[in-house]
Write an enzyme that holds these catalytic residues in place. Structure first.
Site, PDB file in Angstrom:
ATOM      1  N   GLY A  14     -97.930  93.132 -31.715  1.00 65.89           N
ATOM      2  CA  GLY A  14     -97.419  93.497 -30.389  1.00 65.89           C
ATOM      3  C   GLY A  14     -97.591  92.443 -29.318  1.00 65.89           C
ATOM      4  O   GLY A  14     -97.690  92.771 -28.127  1.00 65.89           O
ATOM      5  N   ARG A  92     -88.579  97.835 -38.988  1.00 64.25           N
ATOM      6  CA  ARG A  92     -87.911  98.964 -39.632  1.00 64.25           C
ATOM      7  C   ARG A  92     -86.414  98.764 -39.524  1.00 64.25           C
ATOM      8  O   ARG A  92     -85.914  98.374 -38.459  1.00 64.25           O
ATOM      9  CB  ARG A  92     -88.211 100.267 -38.870  1.00 64.25           C
ATOM     10  CG  ARG A  92     -89.613 100.733 -38.928  1.00 64.25           C
ATOM     11  CD  ARG A  92     -89.900 101.692 -40.039  1.00 64.25           C
ATOM     12  NE  ARG A  92     -88.935 102.760 -40.230  1.00 64.25           N
ATOM     13  CZ  ARG A  92     -88.686 103.303 -41.410  1.00 64.25           C
ATOM     14  NH1 ARG A  92     -89.286 102.883 -42.485  1.00 64.25           N
ATOM     15  NH2 ARG A  92     -87.808 104.303 -41.523  1.00 64.25           N
ATOM     16  N   ASN A 108     -83.400  93.138 -29.303  1.00 60.87           N
ATOM     17  CA  ASN A 108     -84.375  92.740 -30.319  1.00 60.87           C
ATOM     18  C   ASN A 108     -84.672  91.263 -30.133  1.00 60.87           C
ATOM     19  O   ASN A 108     -83.819  90.499 -29.677  1.00 60.87           O
ATOM     20  CB  ASN A 108     -83.781  92.967 -31.713  1.00 60.87           C
ATOM     21  CG  ASN A 108     -84.743  92.555 -32.819  1.00 60.87           C
ATOM     22  OD1 ASN A 108     -85.942  92.846 -32.760  1.00 60.87           O
ATOM     23  ND2 ASN A 108     -84.237  91.860 -33.827  1.00 60.87           N
ATOM     24  N   SER A 137     -84.309  84.069 -30.725  1.00 62.86           N
ATOM     25  CA  SER A 137     -83.113  84.641 -30.093  1.00 62.86           C
ATOM     26  C   SER A 137     -83.397  86.065 -29.640  1.00 62.86           C
ATOM     27  O   SER A 137     -84.089  86.807 -30.339  1.00 62.86           O
ATOM     28  CB  SER A 137     -81.945  84.719 -31.098  1.00 62.86           C
ATOM     29  OG  SER A 137     -81.742  83.495 -31.751  1.00 62.86           O
ATOM     30  N   THR A 142     -77.041  95.865 -33.035  1.00 62.62           N
ATOM     31  CA  THR A 142     -75.864  96.570 -33.559  1.00 62.62           C
ATOM     32  C   THR A 142     -76.207  97.042 -34.973  1.00 62.62           C
ATOM     33  O   THR A 142     -77.319  96.800 -35.456  1.00 62.62           O
ATOM     34  CB  THR A 142     -74.634  95.643 -33.587  1.00 62.62           C
ATOM     35  OG1 THR A 142     -74.982  94.465 -34.317  1.00 62.62           O
ATOM     36  CG2 THR A 142     -74.181  95.254 -32.191  1.00 62.62           C
TER      37      THR A 142
HETATM   38  C1  GAR Z   1     -92.315  88.047 -33.726  1.00 63.25           C
HETATM   39  O1  GAR Z   1     -92.330  86.719 -34.118  1.00 63.25           O
HETATM   40  C2  GAR Z   1     -90.895  88.572 -33.756  1.00 63.25           C
HETATM   41  O2  GAR Z   1     -89.929  87.634 -33.383  1.00 63.25           O
HETATM   42  C3  GAR Z   1     -90.746  88.926 -35.199  1.00 63.25           C
HETATM   43  O3  GAR Z   1     -91.971  89.496 -35.559  1.00 63.25           O
HETATM   44  C4  GAR Z   1     -93.003  88.925 -34.755  1.00 63.25           C
HETATM   45  C5  GAR Z   1     -93.761  90.069 -34.116  1.00 63.25           C
HETATM   46  O4  GAR Z   1     -94.871  89.581 -33.427  1.00 63.25           O
HETATM   47  N1  GAR Z   1     -89.669  89.821 -35.398  1.00 63.25           N
HETATM   48  C6  GAR Z   1     -88.880  89.819 -36.476  1.00 63.25           C
HETATM   49  O5  GAR Z   1     -89.017  89.062 -37.396  1.00 63.25           O
HETATM   50  C7  GAR Z   1     -87.768  90.851 -36.439  1.00 63.25           C
HETATM   51  N2  GAR Z   1     -86.757  90.537 -37.385  1.00 63.25           N
HETATM   52  P1  GAR Z   1     -95.528  90.466 -32.290  1.00 63.25           P
HETATM   53  O6  GAR Z   1     -95.836  91.833 -32.913  1.00 63.25           O
HETATM   54  O7  GAR Z   1     -96.791  89.741 -31.948  1.00 63.25           O
HETATM   55  O8  GAR Z   1     -94.564  90.576 -31.157  1.00 63.25           O
END
Ligand code: GAR
Length: 316
Positions: A14, A92, A108, A137, A142
């Protein structure tokens, strides 16, 4: 102006949620976090959010069908009054119903320069490909995974000797900067007078034989060379409000609407009882309802012949 209400969905650490949360502490931040929800009660981010006084919710997805689980989350988001959803490391896949419910209002963050490297292991893929830059990004969600319109990106240079972890750590710094800024821009644009007018225009001009003119200094919609049924008012007498003034269908309707939601509906000065003002700048406008109101207003002023044609068309 009231702040846009954002719910954040997480699955783990998080840190992006934390970045959004701390950015929201600035007085001029246009959004506030109303809920942090997770599909895992162990998600570390929940503890931080709770300690910062944000409402949290956790529910395990285990044993539930995707749509069933999403419906539980959806209900919680609505209860919290969220108008936007920010996915922040939410691992998810989403059901089509959930995506449709939040269409155009769910963002996202993804650790790659989309459309490159959708899905997982993005950092390793960028290094293996010999890319000079990786990055992150923010996009609108969608139905396709990591595929919606990109709202913002930050390229991050790949250094000689970078490992997956060292690159991920540097990209994470960029993510934290990018997400809050992009989210802030997104919710601000949605409340700008130009954006709101464009939304009304799209719906009003979709009605038969309607044109737009300027009347009393306001964009105004009416039957071609005929009567007007809607105005968009912006900062009228310096009130700072963006609103739709639309013809009502019955004498009591104005009073009924104002009573049902006095923060949204009002009696427009100089327009009389046959009109109602609807605030468009509260951040939670139901645009289908606005389309219905425009249609009802249009019916009040459309010539009989046109109404007859419309009735026939609507029967099909
Ligand atoms: C982040 O790097 C985010 O961009 C990635 O997961 C990590 C979560 O870190 N998200 C994805 O790969 C989604 N496809 P966080 O829980 O410390 O924010």
């Amino acid at each position: 102006m009231t702040k846009a209400k954002v719910a954040v969905l997480i699955s783990g650490r998080g840190s992006n949620m934390a970045a959004l949360l701390y950015a929201a502490k600035a007085a001029d931040c246009p959004y506030e976090i109303v809920l942090v929800a997770a599909n895992d009660s162990e998600a570390a981010g929940l503890t931080l959010a709770a300690a910062e006084g944000i409402a949290t919710f956790a529910h395990s997805h285990k044993g539930l069908k995707r749509a069933e689980f999403d419906a539980i989350i959806d209900a919680r988001l609505r209860e919290a009054g969220a108008h936007y959803v920010a996915l922040a490391g939410y691992m998810r896949l989403l059901s089509p119903e959930f995506v449709a419910n939040w269409e155009g209002r769910m963002l996202n963050i993804h650790p790659s320069l989309l459309p490159k490297y959708k899905g997982l292991n993005t950092h390793a893929q960028a290094i293996a490909a010999g890319d000079s830059h990786a990055g992150c990004s923010v996009h609108i969600v969608t139905a396709e995974l990591d595929d919606g319109p990109v709202l913002g990106q930050t390229p991050v240079a790949i250094l000689p000797g970078d490992s997956e972890d060292s690159l991920a750590a540097r990209i994470l710094i960029a993510e934290h900067q990018l997400y809050s800024r992009t989210l802030a821009d997104f919710v601000t644009r949605e409340r700008s007078p130009d954006y709101l007018l464009a939304k009304v225009r799209e719906r009003a001009l979709a009605l038969p034989q309607v044109d737009e003119v300027t009347s009393h200094g306001m964009p105004c919609f009416g039957i071609l060379k005929g009567k007007k049924f809607a105005y968009v008012s912006h900062n009228h007498h310096g009130d700072g409000v963006v609103a739709l003034l639309v013809k009502t269908t019955a004498a009591e309707e104005q009073a009924m609407l104002i009573e049902s939601d006095p923060a949204r509906y009002y009696r427009p000065a100089y327009f009389g009882d046959g009109w109602v003002g609807i605030r468009l700048d509260l951040g939670d406008t139901d645009w289908d309802q606005i389309a219905e109101r425009l249609h009802a207003g249009w019916r009040q002023v459309a010539p009989r012949k046109l109404l007859g044609l419309m009735d026939i068309a609507e029967e099909f």
